[in-house]
Write an enzyme that holds these catalytic residues in place. Structure first.
Site, PDB file in Angstrom:
ATOM      1  N   ASN A 213       0.850  -1.205   0.000  1.00  0.00           N
ATOM      2  CA  ASN A 213       0.000   0.000   0.000  1.00  0.00           C
ATOM      3  C   ASN A 213       0.879   1.247   0.000  1.00  0.00           C
ATOM      4  O   ASN A 213       2.107   1.139  -0.085  1.00  0.00           O
ATOM      5  CB  ASN A 213      -0.958  -0.031   1.198  1.00  0.00           C
ATOM      6  CG  ASN A 213      -0.203  -0.155   2.499  1.00  0.00           C
ATOM      7  OD1 ASN A 213       0.578   0.722   2.850  1.00  0.00           O
ATOM      8  ND2 ASN A 213      -0.399  -1.266   3.209  1.00  0.00           N
ATOM      9  N   ASP A 282      -4.323  -6.617   5.050  1.00  0.00           N
ATOM     10  CA  ASP A 282      -5.380  -7.437   5.644  1.00  0.00           C
ATOM     11  C   ASP A 282      -5.438  -8.817   4.984  1.00  0.00           C
ATOM     12  O   ASP A 282      -5.975  -9.761   5.558  1.00  0.00           O
ATOM     13  CB  ASP A 282      -6.740  -6.736   5.481  1.00  0.00           C
ATOM     14  CG  ASP A 282      -6.832  -5.514   6.386  1.00  0.00           C
ATOM     15  OD1 ASP A 282      -6.356  -5.595   7.525  1.00  0.00           O
ATOM     16  OD2 ASP A 282      -7.349  -4.469   5.926  1.00  0.00           O
TER      17      ASP A 282
END
Ligand code: PMT
Length: 401
Positions: A213, A282
């Site tokens: 990310n 996640d």
């Protein structure tokens, strides 16, 4: 006139060989008049620009000029004086002393003392503008800053060599101000042990590709630096970033969410506070390929499995610890943050709306709301170091110290 913060403080003033050495006398005089106990250490080159007698007269102390000077008041000067010092200041600092310190060279009294001290070291460079712009000097200055040395950058103007540019010693008043600021820094987290996670995680798809990310690590590194500056013992568990680890921080580098979880859980018994600023993946690829995947002609699907939620796992073993999470949200900021606060058994959550341009991922500033069970505080858009200090103020309140 006495200045309370300087009164009774022991300051080592290092003077190196540049035309600006005469300005060190003005700095020295101000420090002494303000109540500081100043010991001057001159390099051999500095003595060609200004005489030790000047500094002896100003400070009332013997001036140290060589490694082989007879020790006077102190038994082994290069160790005992740095031990006693509250602060070291090198003004003016030449390219030579900057290069020596950056390279770990200790071949005269001043560089040896810098190596031997645990006191903060302020460095005020002064040199010709072309020397200041030299990439080797820039790299050495950057290295010193990454190691926790405090630079008082030179100013722009007419230089002794007749040219105009950046390289003039900062004004004595500016240098003294920095000394006062550093000595005023509160050590209100001394004795507290704190762990902070920072940066992204990289989840491998195959040996050359990964899922990641936009986290730069700036927020977590700012917290680690602020906590260390305030005296805490800090462990920084960092995903891949391009940032230099802050000084006086134990940094553990990891790549994946699983590695971050291992590092956090194995150091958990050592700490009283855990702050999760990392943007942990996640999901992770279920079966990363062992060799580089070939280009497929058609669409293909990647099977993902959930990672363990690190802060939730820490929450299960909370004990007396203070736990702080972040919530990176793009909608229903406060509501979603509050859900994470209770689901992960946290004491505080720092909510940032990462859909707002200019804050959150990658930026130098952030705009956050700090939420606990009793209420919330919204901070304006401020540098991440300021956000870090506000979070630490809240943590301090929860620790009741
Ligand atoms: O690194 P920067 O570029 O400076 O950007 C800063 C930031 C935007 C990354 C930072 O301010 C931030 O919001 N960090 C948390 C990012 C995040 O993953 O938020 P989340 O809402 O998905 O997670 C909530 C909390 O659970 C976070 O404390 C997170 O660290 C933690 N978490 C999440 C997933 C997981 N598997 N394990 C976790 O511990």
């Amino acid at each position: 006139m006495k200045v309370e913060i300087l009164s009774g403080k022991t300051i080592i003033l290092g003077v190196t060989g540049g035309i600006a050495a005469f300005k060190a006398a003005e700095i020295c005089s101000y420090l002494v008049k303000s109540g500081a106990i100043v010991h001057v250490v001159m390099t051999e080159h500095a003595t060609h620009f200004v005489g030790p007698t000047t500094f002896r007269g100003l400070t009332g102390n013997a001036v140290i000029t060589g490694l082989w000077d007879e020790p006077r008041e102190y038994e082994i000067t290069h160790v005992s004086l740095p031990d006693k010092a509250d602060l070291m200041l090198i003004a003016p600092a030449t390219a030579n002393i900057i290069g020596k310190i950056a390279s770990g060279i200790a071949d005269d009294m001043l560089s040896t003392m810098v190596m031997a001290t645990k006191a903060p070291v302020l460095i005020a460079p002064a040199m010709n503008c072309k020397m200041w712009e030299n990439p080797i000097v820039s790299a050495n200055v950057a290295r010193l800053e990454s190691l926790g040395y405090i630079l008082v950058n030179p100013g722009k103007g007419r230089l002794a060599c007749g040219t105009e540019g950046v390289g003039r010693l900062a004004e004595p008043a500016t240098i003294v101000r920095k000394v006062i600021d550093r000595l005023s820094l509160k050590q209100d987290l001394a004795g507290i042990s704190l762990m902070v996670t920072a940066g992204p995680t990289q989840e491998p798809i195959d040996p050359v590709r990964f899922i990641m990310n936009h986290s730069s690590g700036k927020m977590g590194y700012a917290i680690a630096k602020a906590a260390a500056d305030r005296g805490a013992g800090v462990i920084l568990v960092s995903g891949p970033t391009s940032l230099a680890p802050p000084a006086n921080v134990e940094t553990i580098k990891v790549q994946t969410a699983a590695q971050m979880l291992d590092a956090v859980m194995s150091h958990l018994p050592e700490v009283q506070v855990v702050i999760g600023a990392a943007a942990v993946a996640d999901y992770t690829p279920k079966s990363p390929a062992a060799s580089k995947m070939k280009k497929m002609g058609a669409e293909f699907s990647l099977e993902l499995m959930p990672t363990t939620d690190i802060m939730a796992e820490v929450g299960k073993s909370k004990g007396d610890r203070i736990l702080v999470g972040f919530a990176a949200e793009t909608e229903n900021l406060i509501e979603n943050a509050k859900k994470k606060l209770s689901a992960k058994n946290l004491d505080l959550i720092v909510a940032n709306d990462v859909s707002k341009p200019g804050i959150g991922f990658g930026s130098d500033v952030n705009e956050v709301t700090i939420i606990d069970e009793n209420g919330q505080e919204t901070l304006p858009r401020v540098p991440k170091i300021q956000v870090a200090n506000s979070i630490l103020d809240h943590v301090k309140g929860l620790l009741k110290i």
